[in-house]
Structure formats: C-alpha cells, structure tokens
Design a protein around this motif. Structure first.
Motif, PDB file in Angstrom:
ATOM      1  N   GLN A   3       0.825  -1.119  -0.021  1.00  7.35           N
ATOM      2  CA  GLN A   3       0.091  -0.115  -0.132  1.00  7.35           C
ATOM      3  C   GLN A   3       0.852   1.209   0.074  1.00  7.35           C
ATOM      4  O   GLN A   3       0.426   2.274  -0.541  1.00  7.35           O
ATOM      5  CB  GLN A   3      -0.902   0.026   1.312  1.00  7.35           C
ATOM      6  CG  GLN A   3      -1.987   1.142   0.939  1.00  7.35           C
ATOM      7  CD  GLN A   3      -2.890   1.027   2.213  1.00  7.35           C
ATOM      8  OE1 GLN A   3      -2.963   0.076   3.034  1.00  7.35           O
ATOM      9  NE2 GLN A   3      -3.717   2.150   2.511  1.00  7.35           N
ATOM     10  N   SER A   4       1.937   1.204   0.482  1.00  2.00           N
ATOM     11  CA  SER A   4       2.793   2.646   0.768  1.00  2.00           C
ATOM     12  C   SER A   4       3.323   2.961  -0.733  1.00  2.00           C
ATOM     13  O   SER A   4       3.378   4.147  -1.053  1.00  2.00           O
ATOM     14  CB  SER A   4       4.043   2.193   1.313  1.00  2.00           C
ATOM     15  OG  SER A   4       4.843   0.930   0.740  1.00  2.00           O
TER      16      SER A   4
ATOM     17  N   ALA B 131      -1.673   5.903   0.401  1.00  2.69           N
ATOM     18  CA  ALA B 131      -0.724   4.983   1.115  1.00  2.69           C
ATOM     19  C   ALA B 131      -1.298   4.579   2.433  1.00  2.69           C
ATOM     20  O   ALA B 131      -0.747   3.656   2.927  1.00  2.69           O
ATOM     21  CB  ALA B 131       0.685   5.658   1.040  1.00  2.69           C
ATOM     22  N   THR B 132      -2.136   5.294   3.178  1.00  2.02           N
ATOM     23  CA  THR B 132      -2.476   5.123   4.674  1.00  2.02           C
ATOM     24  C   THR B 132      -3.825   4.906   4.857  1.00  2.02           C
ATOM     25  O   THR B 132      -4.303   4.503   5.829  1.00  2.02           O
ATOM     26  CB  THR B 132      -1.554   6.126   5.549  1.00  2.02           C
ATOM     27  OG1 THR B 132      -2.300   7.530   4.951  1.00  2.02           O
ATOM     28  CG2 THR B 132      -0.106   5.902   5.286  1.00  2.02           C
TER      29      THR B 132
ATOM     30  N   LYS C  91      -1.168  11.142  -2.138  1.00  3.49           N
ATOM     31  CA  LYS C  91      -0.336  10.356  -1.356  1.00  3.49           C
ATOM     32  C   LYS C  91      -1.290   9.830  -0.242  1.00  3.49           C
ATOM     33  O   LYS C  91      -0.555   8.812   0.538  1.00  3.49           O
ATOM     34  CB  LYS C  91       0.707  11.358  -0.898  1.00  3.49           C
ATOM     35  CG  LYS C  91       1.564  11.749  -2.116  1.00  3.49           C
ATOM     36  CD  LYS C  91       2.820  12.761  -1.570  1.00  3.49           C
ATOM     37  CE  LYS C  91       3.629  12.947  -2.826  1.00  3.49           C
ATOM     38  NZ  LYS C  91       4.952  13.728  -2.368  1.00  3.49           N
TER      39      LYS C  91
ATOM     40  N   ALA D 100       1.595   5.665  -2.845  1.00  5.60           N
ATOM     41  CA  ALA D 100       2.133   7.202  -2.989  1.00  5.60           C
ATOM     42  C   ALA D 100       2.678   7.778  -4.122  1.00  5.60           C
ATOM     43  O   ALA D 100       2.689   8.916  -4.401  1.00  5.60           O
ATOM     44  CB  ALA D 100       2.645   7.461  -1.620  1.00  5.60           C
TER      45      ALA D 100
END
Length: 387
Positions: free
Chosen positions: A255-256, A269-270, A266, A259
């Motif tokens: 998932q990171s 990513a979280t 971005k 970004a």
C-alpha cells in the motif's frame, strides 16, 4: 407554445396517465444531471401525445410509478430522439426498457439526414422552427423552475409529436420502416444498461493481453464500480481509467507504493480506500483464456492486401450510402468492413436483410474480385457488377 401541465403530485400524475392511455404514440424526453453523481439524477420528464402535453417533476413529492408503467408496460409506441441516456434512466428506475420505441435520430439515418442529426436540426427541417437554445445549460435540479425553462423542455416533446408523423410517412413511402427494427431492438436491449461490476473492466482501454494484468484490471474495475455506486460518485472521481490501467499493468508491491502512483493522492498510502484498492489487486486472479475479448487478444492486424480491401470497402460504402440516401453508419461499421476484408462471413449484419441488398452483395463481389472501381470522365464508376 402549446398548453401543457406541470405535474407535481401523484393524483395529477395518475389523471395524466389516464388521459394518455389511448394515445397513438407518446413523445418522451428527460432532463437530468450527472456531472457529480454515478447515477444520473432525473430532474424532469416531458411527455406528449398529439393532444396532451405535460412536464412531470420527479423532485416533487410524487410517485412516478404510473408514468413509468406507461413508458415500460404499455403497448403505446414511445418516440424519443437520441434515446440512449433516456432509456438508461428508465432502466435504472424500473430494470426495464421502453418498448416499442422509435428513435428519430436513428430514423433520420435511414432517411439520408446524416449520422447524428441534432434535435434542433430535425425540428428545423420538418417544422421550419429555430429552437431557442437559451435554457440548454440549465441546472435542472434547482427549484423552482422558471416558465422559460419549462417551455423549453416541453417544446422538445411537443415538436417531436408534430414531426414524428411526417417521418413515419416518409419511411412508409420509401419502404424503409423495417430497416430500423434491428437498431431499435439493440437500443432497448437491457444488457446495454445493466452494468455488473464484474464486467466493468471491458470499458477500460488497456494495451496488452497478459492474463494476470487483465485479471487485475477486472478486479480493480469491479472494486471501483462498487465504490462509485456506494458513494454515488462518477467512476473517474474514484480513480481515472488511465490510473486503473496503470495499476493493473504495474501494481505496487504494498500500500505504501500507492503514494508513487500518478493520479492518486499520497494519502492513499495509508487510508482505508487505499487499503481496499490493494485488496482488489491481491484478490485478482488471471483472466481465463475464454474471457479475453478479441481486442485484448490482439485482433489480427490486417495484412497489406486486406487493408487495401478494407479501404476499398469503405469507399464502396460511401458510394452506396449516397446512392441509397442513407447514412453509412446505419449500413455498416468500420469494424465489420475490416472483418469482411479479413475473410470473415459469419455474424456480419451487413450481409443480412436490407443491408445485404443495399451494400453487402456488392461488398462481397468486391472482395471476391467480381467488382472493381473505375474513373470515367472524372466520375467514379463500378465495373463488373454481379449478375
């Protein structure tokens, strides 16, 4: 402007529908907004018979069932212009499509008026009326609607009710009514408007035929479709097609990595939606061989000879469509011409019915070397017409 009713309550709508039940045909149009939603927001329905006209306000406290039943359940002919989006709206509300249906834009192609004649041009041609386009970009969801806006909207169906009999008479005189049957049936095929998430990937342009990448595209497109429906947002507001295709072809490892994907914030990513996207990638399975459509498989490119034949077929189509006074698009599509040039003969509409008589017979003769082009005294002529 002819008199019309503005219907804002169920009792009045039921009375209107009773008045319309015996009509020979119904002209129907809709006004809607869809710029910021997944589903088009129905804002107004205009309907007219030769004697009655009305605008029905779906945003009022009203039950549309009597009107929808009249449109999808009755045997009365429904007349629309460029009906695709109107049919989609009716299908979204009823899971049925209007039938029988007459689309004046399709009919105009059979009468030699071009491939996509506008409604304004059609009205001007048959009625000699120049439509006021001032309300064309109205926000139809705002209330109250002004009389000018309602007049503009209702004119779409009152003019349609006037010009339709003239078009119908022309089709009868030219014996071309049956030419439209297949296209009207295609227009009202429910499969055109039923969009299961599992088929959403077919609308996304994707280069290549890698089964794993196509499987990811299928999973991602299905995920996006569900997200868009749940939030009632346009698909592109979730993820744009080009980003979806890029993710399918080059998926991030985790998932990171979202970004670094162009077209995504971005924060993906979280956040939760990024997590759901990654689940769609991880759950994807390679597309089976029988699921890969011809275009994704890489439809065989036309060789030099077949490409030349396809060009000649396109020229022949222009000649024959001009002679017949019918739009070329109604006779045959470029894809069908290429298939014919490539040697295919099965399931080609241009080799069936009236299309065969107008164009298909000569197209076959051209492909098989029995027909050729020649220039005589500066004019294009055909040589070697089949017996």
């Amino acid at each position: 402007m002819a008199e019309y009713q503005l219907i804002t309550d169920t009792a009045s709508l039921k009375a209107l529908c009773r008045d319309l039940e015996g009509a020979p045909f119904l002209a129907v149009d809709t006004e809607f907004m869809r710029e910021s939603t997944y589903y088009p927001e129905l804002c107004l329905v205009q309907i007219a018979s030769p004697d009655v006209a009305a605008a029905v306000d779906p945003l009022a406290d009203i039950d549309l069932t009597p009107l929808l039943d009249l449109i999808v359940e009755s045997d009365i002919l429904k007349v629309m212009h460029a009906a695709g989006q109107d049919v989609e709206i009716v299908y979204n509300l009823t899971k049925k499509t209007p039938w029988p249906l007459f689309d004046t834009q399709i009919a105009s192609m059979a009468l030699g008026m071009g491939e996509q004649i506008s409604y304004a041009a059609l009205v001007n041609h048959y009625l000699g009326i120049s439509l006021d386009k001032g309300a064309r970009f109205t926000d139809w969801s705002r209330r109250p609607l002004e009389k000018r806006q309602l007049d503009y909207a209702v004119a779409d169906v009152t003019h349609l009710a006037e010009l339709f009999p003239e078009m119908l008479e022309q089709l009868r005189q030219t014996d071309r009514g049956a030419w439209l049957d297949q296209d009207m049936q295609r227009l009202t095929d429910p499969e055109n408007y039923d969009s299961p998430p599992e088929k959403a990937w077919r609308r996304v342009k994707f280069q290549g035929r890698n089964a794993e990448a196509l499987g990811r595209l299928k999973s991602l497109a299905a995920w996006r479709e569900r997200e868009a429906r749940e939030k009632n947002l346009p698909r592109g507001r979730i993820v744009k097609d080009e980003t979806l295709a890029d993710l399918a072809g080059h998926p991030p490892k985790d998932q990171s990595g979202l970004a670094r994907v162009r077209g995504l914030s971005k924060t993906w990513a979280t956040n939760d939606i990024g997590e759901r996207l990654m689940f769609a990638i991880e759950d994807a399975e390679p597309l089976s061989a029988d699921e890969i459509p011809d275009k994704a498989r890489g439809r065989p490119r036309l060789g030099p000879d077949a490409a030349l034949i396809a060009d000649l077929l396109k020229l022949l189509l222009k000649v024959r469509s001009k002679e017949a006074g019918v739009a070329a698009k109604l006779i045959g599509r470029a894809e069908d011409l290429e298939r014919l040039a490539n040697g295919e003969r099965e399931d080609l509409p241009l080799l069936e019915g009236w299309r065969y008589e107008v164009f298909g017979e000569d197209a076959l003769a051209l492909v098989e070397g029995q027909l050729s082009f020649a220039v005589k005294k500066g004019k294009l002529k055909m040589k070697g017409k089949p017996d």
